[in-house]
Structures are given as structure tokens and as C-alpha cells.
Design a protein around this motif. Structure first.
Motif, PDB file in Angstrom:
ATOM      1  N   GLN A 125       0.870  -1.166   0.000  1.00 26.05           N
ATOM      2  CA  GLN A 125       0.000   0.000   0.000  1.00 26.05           C
ATOM      3  C   GLN A 125       0.914   1.225   0.000  1.00 26.05           C
ATOM      4  O   GLN A 125       1.932   1.235   0.698  1.00 26.05           O
ATOM      5  CB  GLN A 125      -0.875   0.035   1.251  1.00 26.05           C
ATOM      6  N   ALA A 126       0.574   2.235  -0.777  1.00 28.68           N
ATOM      7  CA  ALA A 126       1.412   3.428  -0.878  1.00 28.68           C
ATOM      8  C   ALA A 126       0.674   4.642  -0.325  1.00 28.68           C
ATOM      9  O   ALA A 126      -0.483   4.882  -0.667  1.00 28.68           O
ATOM     10  CB  ALA A 126       1.811   3.675  -2.328  1.00 28.68           C
ATOM     11  N   ARG A 127       1.379   5.401   0.512  1.00 29.18           N
ATOM     12  CA  ARG A 127       0.813   6.649   1.063  1.00 29.18           C
ATOM     13  C   ARG A 127       1.749   7.797   0.711  1.00 29.18           C
ATOM     14  O   ARG A 127       2.933   7.774   1.040  1.00 29.18           O
ATOM     15  CB  ARG A 127       0.665   6.548   2.586  1.00 29.18           C
ATOM     16  N   PHE A 128       1.200   8.797   0.035  1.00 25.84           N
ATOM     17  CA  PHE A 128       1.983   9.971  -0.328  1.00 25.84           C
ATOM     18  C   PHE A 128       2.426  10.707   0.933  1.00 25.84           C
ATOM     19  O   PHE A 128       1.633  10.938   1.844  1.00 25.84           O
ATOM     20  CB  PHE A 128       1.149  10.893  -1.215  1.00 25.84           C
ATOM     21  N   VAL A 129       3.714  11.077   0.981  1.00 23.37           N
ATOM     22  CA  VAL A 129       4.259  11.797   2.132  1.00 23.37           C
ATOM     23  C   VAL A 129       4.475  13.266   1.798  1.00 23.37           C
ATOM     24  O   VAL A 129       3.964  14.159   2.479  1.00 23.37           O
ATOM     25  CB  VAL A 129       5.581  11.166   2.615  1.00 23.37           C
ATOM     26  N   ARG A 130       5.248  13.530   0.732  1.00 23.40           N
ATOM     27  CA  ARG A 130       5.526  14.917   0.367  1.00 23.40           C
ATOM     28  C   ARG A 130       6.286  14.953  -0.955  1.00 23.40           C
ATOM     29  O   ARG A 130       6.758  13.934  -1.449  1.00 23.40           O
ATOM     30  CB  ARG A 130       6.380  15.598   1.439  1.00 23.40           C
ATOM     31  N   ASN A 131       6.404  16.148  -1.483  1.00 14.73           N
ATOM     32  CA  ASN A 131       7.341  16.426  -2.563  1.00 14.73           C
ATOM     33  C   ASN A 131       8.616  16.964  -1.917  1.00 14.73           C
ATOM     34  O   ASN A 131       8.568  17.927  -1.148  1.00 14.73           O
ATOM     35  CB  ASN A 131       6.767  17.466  -3.530  1.00 14.73           C
ATOM     36  N   ASP A 132       9.734  16.319  -2.180  1.00 14.19           N
ATOM     37  CA  ASP A 132      10.996  16.722  -1.565  1.00 14.19           C
ATOM     38  C   ASP A 132      11.535  17.965  -2.275  1.00 14.19           C
ATOM     39  O   ASP A 132      11.901  17.918  -3.451  1.00 14.19           O
ATOM     40  CB  ASP A 132      11.998  15.570  -1.658  1.00 14.19           C
ATOM     41  N   ARG A 133      11.588  19.073  -1.559  1.00 15.25           N
ATOM     42  CA  ARG A 133      12.025  20.320  -2.173  1.00 15.25           C
ATOM     43  C   ARG A 133      13.497  20.288  -2.570  1.00 15.25           C
ATOM     44  O   ARG A 133      13.900  20.892  -3.563  1.00 15.25           O
ATOM     45  CB  ARG A 133      11.780  21.479  -1.201  1.00 15.25           C
ATOM     46  N   ALA A 134      14.292  19.588  -1.818  1.00 14.76           N
ATOM     47  CA  ALA A 134      15.733  19.563  -2.084  1.00 14.76           C
ATOM     48  C   ALA A 134      16.071  18.829  -3.369  1.00 14.76           C
ATOM     49  O   ALA A 134      16.974  19.230  -4.108  1.00 14.76           O
ATOM     50  CB  ALA A 134      16.471  18.935  -0.908  1.00 14.76           C
ATOM     51  N   THR A 135      15.362  17.736  -3.641  1.00 14.54           N
ATOM     52  CA  THR A 135      15.700  16.890  -4.792  1.00 14.54           C
ATOM     53  C   THR A 135      14.683  16.942  -5.922  1.00 14.54           C
ATOM     54  O   THR A 135      14.984  16.544  -7.047  1.00 14.54           O
ATOM     55  CB  THR A 135      15.832  15.419  -4.350  1.00 14.54           C
ATOM     56  N   GLY A 136      13.458  17.384  -5.611  1.00 17.94           N
ATOM     57  CA  GLY A 136      12.387  17.316  -6.594  1.00 17.94           C
ATOM     58  C   GLY A 136      11.726  15.951  -6.648  1.00 17.94           C
ATOM     59  O   GLY A 136      10.792  15.726  -7.425  1.00 17.94           O
ATOM     60  N   ASP A 137      12.200  15.008  -5.817  1.00 15.69           N
ATOM     61  CA  ASP A 137      11.621  13.664  -5.797  1.00 15.69           C
ATOM     62  C   ASP A 137      10.271  13.655  -5.086  1.00 15.69           C
ATOM     63  O   ASP A 137       9.958  14.532  -4.276  1.00 15.69           O
ATOM     64  CB  ASP A 137      12.564  12.689  -5.088  1.00 15.69           C
ATOM     65  N   VAL A 138       9.503  12.625  -5.388  1.00 14.47           N
ATOM     66  CA  VAL A 138       8.231  12.390  -4.714  1.00 14.47           C
ATOM     67  C   VAL A 138       8.464  11.306  -3.662  1.00 14.47           C
ATOM     68  O   VAL A 138       9.141  10.304  -3.930  1.00 14.47           O
ATOM     69  CB  VAL A 138       7.151  11.934  -5.715  1.00 14.47           C
ATOM     70  N   VAL A 139       7.935  11.506  -2.464  1.00 13.31           N
ATOM     71  CA  VAL A 139       8.196  10.602  -1.347  1.00 13.31           C
ATOM     72  C   VAL A 139       6.916   9.869  -0.962  1.00 13.31           C
ATOM     73  O   VAL A 139       5.862  10.487  -0.778  1.00 13.31           O
ATOM     74  CB  VAL A 139       8.745  11.376  -0.132  1.00 13.31           C
ATOM     75  N   PHE A 140       7.025   8.537  -0.824  1.00 11.77           N
ATOM     76  CA  PHE A 140       5.902   7.691  -0.417  1.00 11.77           C
ATOM     77  C   PHE A 140       6.339   6.759   0.701  1.00 11.77           C
ATOM     78  O   PHE A 140       7.511   6.362   0.765  1.00 11.77           O
ATOM     79  CB  PHE A 140       5.411   6.823  -1.583  1.00 11.77           C
ATOM     80  N   ASP A 141       5.409   6.380   1.548  1.00 10.60           N
ATOM     81  CA  ASP A 141       5.596   5.286   2.494  1.00 10.60           C
ATOM     82  C   ASP A 141       4.910   4.049   1.942  1.00 10.60           C
ATOM     83  O   ASP A 141       3.742   4.118   1.504  1.00 10.60           O
ATOM     84  CB  ASP A 141       4.994   5.618   3.867  1.00 10.60           C
ATOM     85  N   LEU A 142       5.613   2.920   1.939  1.00  6.68           N
ATOM     86  CA  LEU A 142       5.065   1.647   1.488  1.00  6.68           C
ATOM     87  C   LEU A 142       4.891   0.726   2.682  1.00  6.68           C
ATOM     88  O   LEU A 142       5.839   0.470   3.423  1.00  6.68           O
ATOM     89  CB  LEU A 142       5.985   0.984   0.460  1.00  6.68           C
ATOM     90  N   THR A 143       3.678   0.237   2.865  1.00 12.38           N
ATOM     91  CA  THR A 143       3.370  -0.689   3.945  1.00 12.38           C
ATOM     92  C   THR A 143       2.630  -1.891   3.371  1.00 12.38           C
ATOM     93  O   THR A 143       2.192  -1.879   2.215  1.00 12.38           O
ATOM     94  CB  THR A 143       2.498  -0.021   5.024  1.00 12.38           C
ATOM     95  N   ILE A 177      10.249   5.659   0.367  1.00 12.33           N
ATOM     96  CA  ILE A 177      10.968   5.735  -0.902  1.00 12.33           C
ATOM     97  C   ILE A 177      10.899   7.136  -1.503  1.00 12.33           C
ATOM     98  O   ILE A 177       9.900   7.837  -1.358  1.00 12.33           O
ATOM     99  CB  ILE A 177      10.461   4.695  -1.922  1.00 12.33           C
ATOM    100  N   TRP A 178      11.981   7.525  -2.166  1.00 16.14           N
ATOM    101  CA  TRP A 178      12.063   8.758  -2.937  1.00 16.14           C
ATOM    102  C   TRP A 178      12.083   8.354  -4.409  1.00 16.14           C
ATOM    103  O   TRP A 178      12.875   7.489  -4.812  1.00 16.14           O
ATOM    104  CB  TRP A 178      13.332   9.525  -2.597  1.00 16.14           C
ATOM    105  N   ILE A 179      11.252   8.971  -5.238  1.00 10.88           N
ATOM    106  CA  ILE A 179      11.120   8.583  -6.639  1.00 10.88           C
ATOM    107  C   ILE A 179      11.436   9.767  -7.540  1.00 10.88           C
ATOM    108  O   ILE A 179      10.917  10.876  -7.339  1.00 10.88           O
ATOM    109  CB  ILE A 179       9.685   8.110  -6.955  1.00 10.88           C
ATOM    110  N   ASP A 180      12.272   9.543  -8.543  1.00  3.12           N
ATOM    111  CA  ASP A 180      12.492  10.547  -9.577  1.00  3.12           C
ATOM    112  C   ASP A 180      11.216  10.601 -10.428  1.00  3.12           C
ATOM    113  O   ASP A 180      10.875   9.614 -11.093  1.00  3.12           O
ATOM    114  CB  ASP A 180      13.693  10.147 -10.445  1.00  3.12           C
ATOM    115  N   PRO A 181      10.489  11.717 -10.427  1.00  2.00           N
ATOM    116  CA  PRO A 181       9.180  11.737 -11.086  1.00  2.00           C
ATOM    117  C   PRO A 181       9.252  11.694 -12.608  1.00  2.00           C
ATOM    118  O   PRO A 181       8.272  11.326 -13.257  1.00  2.00           O
ATOM    119  CB  PRO A 181       8.570  13.068 -10.604  1.00  2.00           C
ATOM    120  N   GLN A 182      10.399  12.066 -13.191  1.00  2.00           N
ATOM    121  CA  GLN A 182      10.518  12.004 -14.644  1.00  2.00           C
ATOM    122  C   GLN A 182      10.992  10.626 -15.108  1.00  2.00           C
ATOM    123  O   GLN A 182      10.417  10.028 -16.030  1.00  2.00           O
ATOM    124  CB  GLN A 182      11.501  13.075 -15.145  1.00  2.00           C
ATOM    125  N   LYS A 183      12.035  10.097 -14.463  1.00  2.00           N
ATOM    126  CA  LYS A 183      12.608   8.824 -14.901  1.00  2.00           C
ATOM    127  C   LYS A 183      11.953   7.619 -14.227  1.00  2.00           C
ATOM    128  O   LYS A 183      12.177   6.482 -14.620  1.00  2.00           O
ATOM    129  CB  LYS A 183      14.115   8.827 -14.651  1.00  2.00           C
TER     130      LYS A 183
END
Length: 233
Positions: free
Chosen positions: A129-147, A160-166
Motif C-alpha cells: 500500500q502506498a501513502r503519499f508523504v511529500r514532494n521533496d524540495r531539495a531533490t524534486g523527488d516524490v516521497v511515499f511510504d510503502l506498507t 521511498i524517494w522517486i524521480d518523477p521524470q525517470k
């Protein structure tokens, strides 16, 4: 105009909060070679007692296929070890040793594309299950918690931090069932292979923030049509 702009912003925000926006639906299978660059067994043991075992091999050939099929082949001296995971069924074979386990009730022990910094649709079809945490301002990555779903009775989790383009995982924090952080994985040097971005270097740090292991990935091939028979235990 104001209403139109607001709707557009809302749509972008909602998309950023949906894990399905960051999976790679075109990735059907992959083959690559993992090469050990560094393995500090003392630091690896701080993650858990058995974590360093996979770092005893200089190279490991990895195959995976959607959904939930993984095969690892490695050799040490004159012994070849084959690890297969087909759904929740894990098989380990070496010489006269043949072990078969059902990991249905132990989802945290299942190896998936997430371990290699990849997200595929099947991960979120009953396993995570994925829960959105935030958009990381420092990296531009999207952050989710996986449970794991409650029915699987496993409270360990990953952030997890995800590169939103790649659309690959750039960083993963691993927490045990008591909520204690065990390790941090850094995925770097992505390469585009057949339209799929895959990291080619993974660094794992223990809870003391010490580098415990480094692995590189090469000889990457994607969507070659791997046979299901490769994943029979």
C-alpha cells in the motif's frame, strides 16, 4: 480562467499523490548482472544477521519478470546457488540442497523489483500500500511510504524517494516491524534501456550511516520475453 487554472493544479497535485503515476507499466522483464564493489561484513551485520550473505558473491545474474517472478544465479568456488521466487513461493537450490518455502505470511522476505530501485504495477496489486508523504524540495523527488495490508500481518515498511521524470527509486529507507530503521539504500547512475530507466549503482548504509555495501548493475536487457519456465522451483 481562475477556475480552469485551479482545476489543472488540482489534477497535477492528485496525480503526484498517486503511486500509479510513478510505476513503469512497460517493464515486463529484465536481466542484468550485479557486481560487488564493496562489502564490509561488520557493517552489514548491523543491518541484520543474514544481510551480508548476498554480498559473499562477486557477481550475481538477476532475472525478473512480471508479476512477482525473480531468479538469481551466483557461484562461489565450485558451487552454484540458484534462488527462485515465483509469487510467494521461494526455492533455493545448490548441489544436493533443495529448499522450498511459502512466504505468503512473510511478505518482508520476498524479493521484488523494489530491491533494485524499480517500481512496477504488480507491487501495488495486493502486496504494498502506498501513502503519499511529500514532494521533496531539495531533490524534486516524490516521497511515499510503502506498507503491507493488515491481512499480511507485517508492520515493516519502506520510505521511498522517486524521480518523477525517470520513474525509478533514488533512495529507500527500510524499517523493521518495531519501527526501527535498518538501512538506507541509495540508487544512482540511471541508464535508459529499452525505454525503461534503471539505476546502475546501489549503495547501502546501516543505521550508523556507514557504507556497508556497494553494488553495480550492468549487461542490462529489458523485455526480452523471459520464459516462465525459468522461474519454476
Amino acid at each position: 480562467m481562475i477556475i480552469t487554472t485551479a482545476v489543472a493544479v488540482l489534477a497535477l497535485t492528485q496525480g503526484a499523490q498517486n503511486i500509479q503515476s510513478f510505476v513503469q507499466p512497460d517493464l515486463k522483464d529484465a536481466t542484468f548482472v550485479a557486481r560487488k564493489v564493496k562489502a564490509d561484513q561488520r557493517e552489514l551485520r548491523k543491518i541484520n544477521d543474514s544481510f551480508g550473505n548476498s554480498y559473499r558473491f562477486d557477481t550475481t545474474t538477476i532475472y525478473f519478470k512480471e508479476p512477482f517472478k525473480v531468479r538469481l544465479e551466483a557461484s562461489v568456488e565450485d558451487t552454484t546457488v540458484v534462488y527462485v521466487l515465483n509469487g510467494p513461493i521461494q526455492t533455493i537450490k545448490m548441489r544436493s540442497f533443495h529448499q522450498r518455502l511459502d512466504l505468503t505470511g512473510k511478505p518482508g522476505r520476498r524479493q521484488t523489483p523494489l530491491d533494485f530501485g524499480l517500481l512496477t504495477p504488480s507491487l501495488f496489486e495486493g502486496l504494498f500500500q502506498a501513502r503519499f508523504v511529500r514532494n521533496d524540495r531539495a531533490t524534486g523527488d516524490v516521497v511515499f511510504d510503502l506498507t503491507y495490508p493488515e491481512r499480511l500481518d507485517d508492520t515493516s515498511r519502506h520510505r521511498i524517494w522517486i524521480d518523477p521524470q525517470k520513474k525509478y527509486v533514488t533512495k529507500r529507507e527500510w524499517y523493521n516491524q518495531s519501527g526501527r530503521q535498518l538501512a538506507t539504500f541509495i540508487y544512482e547512475n540511471p541508464k535508459n534501456e529499452g525505454g525503461v530507466w534503471m539505476p546502475t549503482r546501489m549503495t547501502v548504509k546501516n543505521v550508523d550511516n556507514r557504507v556497508a555495501g556497494i553494488t553495480t548493475y550492468d549487461s542490462i536487457k529489458t523485455n526480452t520475453g523471459l520464459s516462465d519456465s525459468m522461474f519454476q522451483g
